[in-house]
Write a protein that holds these residues in place. Sequence first.
Motif, PDB file in Angstrom:
ATOM      1  N   LYS A  19      69.245 -11.294  28.331  1.00 40.39           N
ATOM      2  CA  LYS A  19      68.035 -10.796  28.979  1.00 40.39           C
ATOM      3  C   LYS A  19      68.370  -9.598  29.869  1.00 40.39           C
ATOM      4  CE  LYS A  19      67.458 -15.108  30.284  1.00 40.39           C
ATOM      5  NZ  LYS A  19      68.151 -15.856  29.207  1.00 40.39           N
ATOM      6  N   VAL A  20      67.393  -8.739  30.062  1.00 40.00           N
ATOM      7  CA  VAL A  20      67.550  -7.536  30.889  1.00 40.00           C
ATOM      8  C   VAL A  20      66.475  -7.550  31.961  1.00 40.00           C
ATOM      9  CG1 VAL A  20      67.446  -5.015  30.919  1.00 40.00           C
ATOM     10  CG2 VAL A  20      68.605  -6.197  29.038  1.00 40.00           C
ATOM     11  N   VAL A 104      71.204 -13.278  32.011  1.00 42.55           N
ATOM     12  CA  VAL A 104      70.936 -11.857  32.214  1.00 42.55           C
ATOM     13  C   VAL A 104      72.227 -11.073  31.984  1.00 42.55           C
ATOM     14  CG1 VAL A 104      70.212 -10.089  33.860  1.00 42.55           C
ATOM     15  CG2 VAL A 104      69.065 -12.320  33.834  1.00 42.55           C
ATOM     16  N   TYR A 106      72.169  -7.481  31.879  1.00 39.80           N
ATOM     17  CA  TYR A 106      72.052  -6.239  32.655  1.00 39.80           C
ATOM     18  C   TYR A 106      70.912  -6.414  33.650  1.00 39.80           C
ATOM     19  CZ  TYR A 106      71.278  -1.456  34.123  1.00 39.80           C
ATOM     20  OH  TYR A 106      71.132  -0.332  34.909  1.00 39.80           O
ATOM     21  N   ALA A 107      71.144  -5.991  34.897  1.00 43.40           N
ATOM     22  CA  ALA A 107      70.109  -6.102  35.929  1.00 43.40           C
ATOM     23  C   ALA A 107      70.149  -4.899  36.845  1.00 43.40           C
ATOM     24  CB  ALA A 107      70.308  -7.376  36.750  1.00 43.40           C
ATOM     25  N   THR A 300      57.871  -4.729  30.100  1.00 41.76           N
ATOM     26  CA  THR A 300      59.101  -5.490  30.313  1.00 41.76           C
ATOM     27  C   THR A 300      58.786  -6.708  31.170  1.00 41.76           C
ATOM     28  OG1 THR A 300      59.772  -4.313  32.343  1.00 41.76           O
ATOM     29  CG2 THR A 300      60.437  -3.339  30.243  1.00 41.76           C
ATOM     30  N   THR A 335      63.201  -7.428  25.683  1.00 40.47           N
ATOM     31  CA  THR A 335      64.536  -7.153  26.198  1.00 40.47           C
ATOM     32  C   THR A 335      65.013  -5.763  25.796  1.00 40.47           C
ATOM     33  OG1 THR A 335      65.052  -9.520  26.128  1.00 40.47           O
ATOM     34  CG2 THR A 335      66.909  -8.004  26.256  1.00 40.47           C
ATOM     35  N   MET A 339      66.031  -2.592  28.186  1.00 38.24           N
ATOM     36  CA  MET A 339      67.315  -1.891  28.120  1.00 38.24           C
ATOM     37  C   MET A 339      67.112  -0.414  27.836  1.00 38.24           C
ATOM     38  SD  MET A 339      70.395  -2.907  28.689  1.00 38.24           S
ATOM     39  CE  MET A 339      70.875  -1.412  29.576  1.00 38.24           C
ATOM     40  N   ALA A 342      66.366   1.318  31.200  1.00 40.90           N
ATOM     41  CA  ALA A 342      67.310   1.210  32.316  1.00 40.90           C
ATOM     42  C   ALA A 342      67.761   2.588  32.780  1.00 40.90           C
ATOM     43  CB  ALA A 342      68.516   0.374  31.896  1.00 40.90           C
ATOM     44  N   ARG A 349      73.289   2.399  27.349  1.00 37.88           N
ATOM     45  CA  ARG A 349      72.129   1.580  26.980  1.00 37.88           C
ATOM     46  C   ARG A 349      72.197   1.193  25.508  1.00 37.88           C
ATOM     47  NH1 ARG A 349      67.448   5.194  27.915  1.00 37.88           N
ATOM     48  NH2 ARG A 349      68.862   6.825  28.625  1.00 37.88           N
ATOM     49  N   MET A 352      74.729  -1.504  24.863  1.00 41.22           N
ATOM     50  CA  MET A 352      74.237  -2.818  25.266  1.00 41.22           C
ATOM     51  C   MET A 352      73.276  -3.381  24.213  1.00 41.22           C
ATOM     52  SD  MET A 352      75.468  -4.003  28.153  1.00 41.22           S
ATOM     53  CE  MET A 352      74.214  -5.122  28.764  1.00 41.22           C
ATOM     54  N   ILE A 357      72.785  -7.258  22.928  1.00 43.56           N
ATOM     55  CA  ILE A 357      71.443  -7.830  22.817  1.00 43.56           C
ATOM     56  C   ILE A 357      71.111  -8.222  21.381  1.00 43.56           C
ATOM     57  CG2 ILE A 357      68.989  -7.358  23.120  1.00 43.56           C
ATOM     58  CD1 ILE A 357      69.833  -5.524  25.505  1.00 43.56           C
TER      59      ILE A 357
END
Length: 384
Positions: A19-20, A104, A106-107, A300, A335, A339, A342, A349, A352, A357
Motif C-alpha cells: 500500500k502507498v 505500507v 511507501y509513505a 488515492t 495504490t 505511487m 508521490a 516511482r 516501486m 507493487i
Amino acid sequence: MTSPSPSLPTADQIRRAPKVLLHDHLDGGLRPGTVVDLARQSGYDALPESDPDRLGRWFREAADSGSLERYLETFAHTCAVMQTRDALFRVAAECAEDLAEDGVVYAEVRYAPEQHLEGGLTLDEVVTAVNDGFREGERRARERGHRIRVGALLTAMRHAARSLEIAELANAHRDAGVVGFDIAGAEAGYPPTRHLDAFEFLKRENNHFTIHAGEAFGLPSIWQAIQWCGADRLGHGVRIIDDIQVADDGTVTLGRLAAYVRDKRIPLEMCPTSNLQTGAAASYAEHPIGLLRRLHFRATVNTDNRLMSGTSMSREFELLSETFGYTLDDMQWFTVNAMKSAFIPFDERLAMINDVIKPGYAELKSEWLFTQTAATRASSPGNA
C-alpha cells in the motif's frame, strides 16, 4: 472451465497487500501508550486519560464530532508531548514501524515544524530529529522483514505567517528525507492565497507541494489551490463532488473545474474515515470516492490521522471493500495512483510500481485464484 468471479479480499490479504500512503499526519498517528509515556516524561499533566486504552478511545470520540475545528483541537495533546528531539525521534520511528507492519511500502508523512519549538529546538533540529526517526523506523521494519520508505512533508499552518520560512526549510532539507511542502489547518477564513509567496518560492525551486483544500470548504478552495497556487496534489479534495451532477437516469455531467481536475490527473488525497468525522461526507456509502473511482479521477486512499480516526490503511481498504465491493484489482488501482503521485523522482516511482507493487498484487491474486479454484473443485458433483 471459467474463472471464478471476483470476490472481496480477506482482511489478511488487505493487510499483506503493498500500500502507498500520501496523506498521514505525524502528530495524528501516535500510539496511545507513547502519548502517555511522553506526557509522564515531560511533566505534561493535561491528558484527559492516563490509561492508553481509554486515551485512545477519548481521541476517537473527541474527533468524531462532525466539525473540522473540533477535530483539530485534539492535536493540542499530541503536539504537547512532541517537543524534544527524543520524543520526535521516537514518534517518527514508531510511525514508520506501524505503517510497515500494516503493509505500507511507501509513505509521505507530514507535520508542522513550527508546532514543535516549545522545548527549545530550532526548526532545523526538529526536521533532523524526525528524519532520523524515520530512518530508524525503516531499519527496524527491515529487521522484521518489512520494506518501507518514508518521506517527510513539511507543513505550514494556514492561520500563521511562517509559510515562506517553512517552504525554505523544506527546500533546504529536500535531499535529506523531505520530499515536499503542505499547508494545513482550518480552511474557512484562511484561503491558500494567503501563502502565495511560499508557493511561488517552491515553484522557482522546482519543488513539490500539496495543499489541504476542498475538505471543510468548497470549490473556491480547490480552484485557488490549483489555479492561483499551482498545487501538485489536493489534500482531501472531496468537495470536487459539488461540481459533478448525477441525473436520475445515472447520466454524469462534470463541471469545468471537475473536468479540469480529472483531465490534468490532479491527485486527490482522500481520507474516508476522517472525512466522515469532520462532516465532509455523511457515510462511507455516500463518500465521493465511489463516484470518483468510477469516473477515473486520480483518487488515492489515505489515513489522515490514525490515532484520531482509529484507523489504518488496511482498515480504510476493508471499509471501502465492504461498501463498494472493491477487489484486489481496485486496491492495486488506488495504490498505483498513489505511487504515480508521490513526490519522489520518476524512476524511483516506476521502480516501486514495477518491482514492489505489481508483483505484490500478482502474488495475492494468484493465491486467491488457487484458493477459489480448489474450493470450486472440492464442491463439484464429481467430488461429492
